[in-house]
Write an enzyme that holds these catalytic residues in place. Structure first.
Site, PDB file in Angstrom:
ATOM      1  N   ASN A 136     -13.048  -2.614   2.115  1.00  0.00           N
ATOM      2  CA  ASN A 136     -14.002  -1.518   2.256  1.00  0.00           C
ATOM      3  C   ASN A 136     -14.933  -1.487   1.054  1.00  0.00           C
ATOM      4  O   ASN A 136     -14.494  -1.696  -0.078  1.00  0.00           O
ATOM      5  CB  ASN A 136     -13.260  -0.184   2.365  1.00  0.00           C
ATOM      6  CG  ASN A 136     -12.405  -0.102   3.615  1.00  0.00           C
ATOM      7  OD1 ASN A 136     -12.823  -0.514   4.684  1.00  0.00           O
ATOM      8  ND2 ASN A 136     -11.191   0.425   3.484  1.00  0.00           N
ATOM      9  N   VAL A 162     -10.653   3.396  -3.884  1.00  0.00           N
ATOM     10  CA  VAL A 162     -10.290   2.850  -5.206  1.00  0.00           C
ATOM     11  C   VAL A 162     -11.330   1.784  -5.551  1.00  0.00           C
ATOM     12  O   VAL A 162     -11.502   0.807  -4.814  1.00  0.00           O
ATOM     13  CB  VAL A 162      -8.870   2.250  -5.211  1.00  0.00           C
ATOM     14  CG1 VAL A 162      -8.560   1.642  -6.572  1.00  0.00           C
ATOM     15  CG2 VAL A 162      -7.824   3.296  -4.832  1.00  0.00           C
ATOM     16  N   HIS A 175     -10.109  -4.765  -3.386  1.00  0.00           N
ATOM     17  CA  HIS A 175      -8.783  -5.047  -2.853  1.00  0.00           C
ATOM     18  C   HIS A 175      -8.912  -5.479  -1.407  1.00  0.00           C
ATOM     19  O   HIS A 175      -9.660  -4.882  -0.637  1.00  0.00           O
ATOM     20  CB  HIS A 175      -7.849  -3.838  -2.979  1.00  0.00           C
ATOM     21  CG  HIS A 175      -8.467  -2.540  -2.559  1.00  0.00           C
ATOM     22  ND1 HIS A 175      -9.352  -1.856  -3.366  1.00  0.00           N
ATOM     23  CD2 HIS A 175      -8.340  -1.823  -1.424  1.00  0.00           C
ATOM     24  CE1 HIS A 175      -9.746  -0.755  -2.750  1.00  0.00           C
ATOM     25  NE2 HIS A 175      -9.150  -0.703  -1.558  1.00  0.00           N
ATOM     26  N   ASP A 207       0.856  -1.190   0.000  1.00  0.00           N
ATOM     27  CA  ASP A 207       0.000   0.000   0.000  1.00  0.00           C
ATOM     28  C   ASP A 207       0.892   1.240   0.000  1.00  0.00           C
ATOM     29  O   ASP A 207       1.900   1.299   0.696  1.00  0.00           O
ATOM     30  CB  ASP A 207      -0.908  -0.015   1.234  1.00  0.00           C
ATOM     31  CG  ASP A 207      -2.041   0.984   1.129  1.00  0.00           C
ATOM     32  OD1 ASP A 207      -3.195   0.561   0.996  1.00  0.00           O
ATOM     33  OD2 ASP A 207      -1.771   2.206   1.186  1.00  0.00           O
ATOM     34  N   HIS A 259      -7.125  -5.577   1.974  1.00  0.00           N
ATOM     35  CA  HIS A 259      -5.989  -5.045   2.736  1.00  0.00           C
ATOM     36  C   HIS A 259      -5.546  -6.144   3.694  1.00  0.00           C
ATOM     37  O   HIS A 259      -6.375  -6.725   4.400  1.00  0.00           O
ATOM     38  CB  HIS A 259      -6.420  -3.868   3.617  1.00  0.00           C
ATOM     39  CG  HIS A 259      -6.894  -2.639   2.904  1.00  0.00           C
ATOM     40  ND1 HIS A 259      -6.115  -1.503   2.793  1.00  0.00           N
ATOM     41  CD2 HIS A 259      -8.070  -2.338   2.314  1.00  0.00           C
ATOM     42  CE1 HIS A 259      -6.811  -0.559   2.161  1.00  0.00           C
ATOM     43  NE2 HIS A 259      -7.997  -1.033   1.857  1.00  0.00           N
TER      44      HIS A 259
HETATM   45  P1  DGP Z   1      -9.584   1.838   0.176  1.00  0.00           P
HETATM   46  O1  DGP Z   1      -9.727   3.078   1.007  1.00  0.00           O
HETATM   47  O2  DGP Z   1     -10.036   0.595   0.912  1.00  0.00           O
HETATM   48  O3  DGP Z   1     -10.204   1.973  -1.184  1.00  0.00           O
HETATM   49  O4  DGP Z   1      -8.027   1.646  -0.001  1.00  0.00           O
HETATM   50  C1  DGP Z   1      -7.302   2.103  -1.104  1.00  0.00           C
HETATM   51  C2  DGP Z   1      -5.846   1.945  -0.741  1.00  0.00           C
HETATM   52  O5  DGP Z   1      -5.101   2.018  -1.933  1.00  0.00           O
HETATM   53  C3  DGP Z   1      -5.293   3.026   0.174  1.00  0.00           C
HETATM   54  O6  DGP Z   1      -4.857   2.432   1.380  1.00  0.00           O
HETATM   55  C4  DGP Z   1      -4.132   3.639  -0.575  1.00  0.00           C
HETATM   56  C5  DGP Z   1      -3.880   2.656  -1.692  1.00  0.00           C
HETATM   57  N1  DGP Z   1      -3.486   3.243  -2.948  1.00  0.00           N
HETATM   58  C6  DGP Z   1      -4.176   4.185  -3.654  1.00  0.00           C
HETATM   59  N2  DGP Z   1      -3.522   4.475  -4.788  1.00  0.00           N
HETATM   60  C7  DGP Z   1      -2.416   3.688  -4.805  1.00  0.00           C
HETATM   61  C8  DGP Z   1      -1.360   3.530  -5.741  1.00  0.00           C
HETATM   62  O7  DGP Z   1      -1.287   4.155  -6.798  1.00  0.00           O
HETATM   63  N3  DGP Z   1      -0.393   2.638  -5.421  1.00  0.00           N
HETATM   64  C9  DGP Z   1      -0.437   1.903  -4.269  1.00  0.00           C
HETATM   65  N4  DGP Z   1       0.574   1.052  -4.049  1.00  0.00           N
HETATM   66  N5  DGP Z   1      -1.426   2.021  -3.376  1.00  0.00           N
HETATM   67  C10 DGP Z   1      -2.397   2.899  -3.648  1.00  0.00           C
END
Ligand code: DGP
Length: 114
Positions: free
Chosen positions: A87, A96, A100, A30, A102
């Protein structure tokens, strides 16, 4: 899917610290870690939210959990404990819209979550 940041990571159009990959699943660190171990496990197929899951995704969903177990073992958090979070939509804080899982670990987790 066009415009989806996680699809771009799957297609290697933008970089990520990838820790696992097979034909169906990708896992990467993340970008804003909330714990010493914070990895996102995603299906390569674009599924926007849990609400979009159907019978055809059974195998992919099981693969996400199998990868979570493997990552927990590799990061020595399997026995200590870890949290899996997915989420869904606004009130849960989904930012996003490509599902996904976590995996968070390496510190004590409070309950209830914020
Ligand atoms: P959520 O809030 O559950 O949709 O989590 C989205 C997660 O994705 C957040 O913890 C940050 C991560 N994230 C967003 N954009 C990027 C990215 O471009 N690269 C990576 N590695 N993580 C990302």
């Amino acid at each position: 899917m066009m415009g989806c940041i996680f699809c771009k990571i799957v297609q290697k159009q933008i970089p990520a610290k990838i820790v696992y990959e097979d034909e169906k699943v990708l896992a990467f660190e993340d970008s804003t870690p909330q714990a010493p171990v914070h990895i996102l496990i995603i299906p390569k197929e674009h599924i926007p939210t849990v609400n979009d899951i159907n019978e055809s995704h059974k195998e992919i969903l099981s693969a996400l959990f199998a990868v979570a177990k493997k990552i927990a073992e590799e990061n020595n958090i399997a026995q200590r404990g870890y949290r899996l979070v997915m989420n869904t939509n606004a009130e849960a804080g989904q930012s996003v819209f490509h599902i996904h899982l976590h995996i968070l670990g390496g510190r004590h987790m409070a309950w209830p979550p914020g």
